[in-house]
Design a protein around this motif. Structure first.
Motif, PDB file in Angstrom:
ATOM      1  N   UNK A 179      14.001  11.559  20.395  1.00 39.17           N
ATOM      2  CA  UNK A 179      14.092   9.932  19.554  1.00 39.17           C
ATOM      3  C   UNK A 179      13.145   9.476  21.132  1.00 39.17           C
ATOM      4  N   UNK A 180      11.882   9.161  21.721  1.00 41.90           N
ATOM      5  CA  UNK A 180      11.408   8.142  22.130  1.00 41.90           C
ATOM      6  C   UNK A 180      10.497   6.469  22.060  1.00 41.90           C
ATOM      7  N   UNK A 181      10.173   6.155  22.869  1.00 39.50           N
ATOM      8  CA  UNK A 181      10.006   4.109  22.507  1.00 39.50           C
ATOM      9  C   UNK A 181      10.494   4.073  21.961  1.00 39.50           C
ATOM     10  N   UNK A 182      12.201   4.176  21.498  1.00 44.75           N
ATOM     11  CA  UNK A 182      13.252   3.370  21.047  1.00 44.75           C
ATOM     12  C   UNK A 182      13.051   1.995  20.689  1.00 44.75           C
ATOM     13  N   UNK A 183      13.272   1.552  19.696  1.00 38.61           N
ATOM     14  CA  UNK A 183      13.128  -0.166  19.250  1.00 38.61           C
ATOM     15  C   UNK A 183      14.378  -0.725  18.450  1.00 38.61           C
ATOM     16  N   UNK A 184      14.627  -1.971  18.447  1.00 38.76           N
ATOM     17  CA  UNK A 184      16.405  -2.266  18.151  1.00 38.76           C
ATOM     18  C   UNK A 184      15.980  -2.269  16.381  1.00 38.76           C
ATOM     19  N   UNK A 185      15.339  -1.610  16.035  1.00 35.73           N
ATOM     20  CA  UNK A 185      15.307  -1.679  14.645  1.00 35.73           C
ATOM     21  C   UNK A 185      15.676  -0.200  13.956  1.00 35.73           C
ATOM     22  N   UNK A 186      15.737   0.481  15.037  1.00 39.13           N
ATOM     23  CA  UNK A 186      16.607   2.407  15.050  1.00 39.13           C
ATOM     24  C   UNK A 186      17.872   2.054  15.197  1.00 39.13           C
ATOM     25  N   UNK A 187      18.724   1.195  15.880  1.00 40.78           N
ATOM     26  CA  UNK A 187      19.656   0.863  15.917  1.00 40.78           C
ATOM     27  C   UNK A 187      20.900   1.711  14.891  1.00 40.78           C
ATOM     28  N   UNK A 188      20.986   2.742  13.881  1.00 40.93           N
ATOM     29  CA  UNK A 188      21.649   3.102  13.264  1.00 40.93           C
ATOM     30  C   UNK A 188      22.873   4.292  13.326  1.00 40.93           C
ATOM     31  N   UNK A 189      23.593   4.343  12.094  1.00 36.63           N
ATOM     32  CA  UNK A 189      24.147   6.272  12.320  1.00 36.63           C
ATOM     33  C   UNK A 189      23.162   7.252  12.251  1.00 36.63           C
ATOM     34  N   UNK A 190      22.607   7.957  12.925  1.00 41.13           N
ATOM     35  CA  UNK A 190      22.522   9.142  12.342  1.00 41.13           C
ATOM     36  C   UNK A 190      23.232  10.422  12.281  1.00 41.13           C
ATOM     37  N   UNK A 191      22.368  11.093  11.351  1.00 36.36           N
ATOM     38  CA  UNK A 191      23.344  11.839  10.447  1.00 36.36           C
ATOM     39  C   UNK A 191      22.154  13.144  10.294  1.00 36.36           C
ATOM     40  N   UNK A 192      22.628  14.419  10.727  1.00 33.32           N
ATOM     41  CA  UNK A 192      22.327  15.833  10.424  1.00 33.32           C
ATOM     42  C   UNK A 192      21.806  16.447   9.094  1.00 33.32           C
ATOM     43  N   UNK A 193      21.133  17.289   9.241  1.00 33.04           N
ATOM     44  CA  UNK A 193      21.547  17.005   7.499  1.00 33.04           C
ATOM     45  C   UNK A 193      20.908  18.937   7.107  1.00 33.04           C
ATOM     46  N   UNK A 194      21.572  19.904   6.025  1.00 27.46           N
ATOM     47  CA  UNK A 194      20.941  21.099   5.627  1.00 27.46           C
ATOM     48  C   UNK A 194      20.503  21.003   4.090  1.00 27.46           C
ATOM     49  N   UNK A 195      19.595  21.736   3.604  1.00 25.64           N
ATOM     50  CA  UNK A 195      19.384  21.502   2.755  1.00 25.64           C
ATOM     51  C   UNK A 195      19.328  22.954   2.499  1.00 25.64           C
ATOM     52  N   UNK A 196      18.976  23.689   0.691  1.00 24.90           N
ATOM     53  CA  UNK A 196      17.972  24.904   0.621  1.00 24.90           C
ATOM     54  C   UNK A 196      17.050  24.819   0.275  1.00 24.90           C
ATOM     55  N   UNK A 197      15.997  23.443   0.026  1.00 22.29           N
ATOM     56  CA  UNK A 197      14.528  23.587  -0.305  1.00 22.29           C
ATOM     57  C   UNK A 197      14.326  21.803   0.340  1.00 22.29           C
ATOM     58  N   UNK A 198      13.170  21.549   1.203  1.00 23.15           N
ATOM     59  CA  UNK A 198      13.144  20.216   1.972  1.00 23.15           C
ATOM     60  C   UNK A 198      12.348  19.792   0.514  1.00 23.15           C
ATOM     61  N   UNK A 199      11.760  20.160  -0.360  1.00 26.99           N
ATOM     62  CA  UNK A 199      11.751  18.766  -1.824  1.00 26.99           C
ATOM     63  C   UNK A 199      13.101  18.521  -2.675  1.00 26.99           C
TER      64      UNK A 199
END
Length: 125
Positions: free
Chosen positions: A85-105
């Motif tokens: 993450x670059x050029x971060x902005x105050x509105x990027x403030x959040x809890x970030x979660x990684x995820x995995x799924x069978x398919x991208x759809x």
């Protein structure tokens, strides 16, 4: 069972950079999509980026809000995917979660098989 563990969150000033990492204990043979979501208390969880994990060059997708600033990547040998993450902005403030799924759809519809525990990113102005 697949388990995801994030790291790399923290506090940074606007314009700064952070890199998040997500390590999988093991990839299910059916997992073909890896991604990142974020959520702050005032909004629903939203997709940030995803990458196809089925081989080849790894097709990626980004939410409009982060295009050109965030980059998702993966290292299959390490069972790890990243969010630079670059050029971060105050509105990027959040809890970030990684995820995995069978398919991208599925992931585009927030139909996720595995979630990480979340890591906080705070951007100050």
């Amino acid at each position: 069972q697949e388990r995801l563990v994030e790291s790399g969150g923290g506090s940074v000033q606007a314009g700064g950079s952070l890199r998040l990492s997500c390590v999988a204990s093991a990839y299910s043979t059916s997992t073909r999509c890896l991604g990142w979501f974020r959520q702050n208390p005032r909004k629903e969880r939203e997709g940030v980026a995803l990458i196809y994990n089925g081989g080849g060059t790894g097709t990626t997708y980004y939410a409009d809000a982060v295009k050109g600033r965030f980059t998702i990547s993966q290292d299959s040998a390490k069972r790890t995917h990243y969010l630079q993450m670059s050029s971060l902005r105050p509105e990027d403030t959040a809890t970030y979660y990684c995820a995995a799924a069978r398919v991208c759809t599925d992931m585009l519809r927030k139909k996720v098989d595995y979630w990480g525990q979340g890591t906080q990113v705070t951007v100050s102005s």
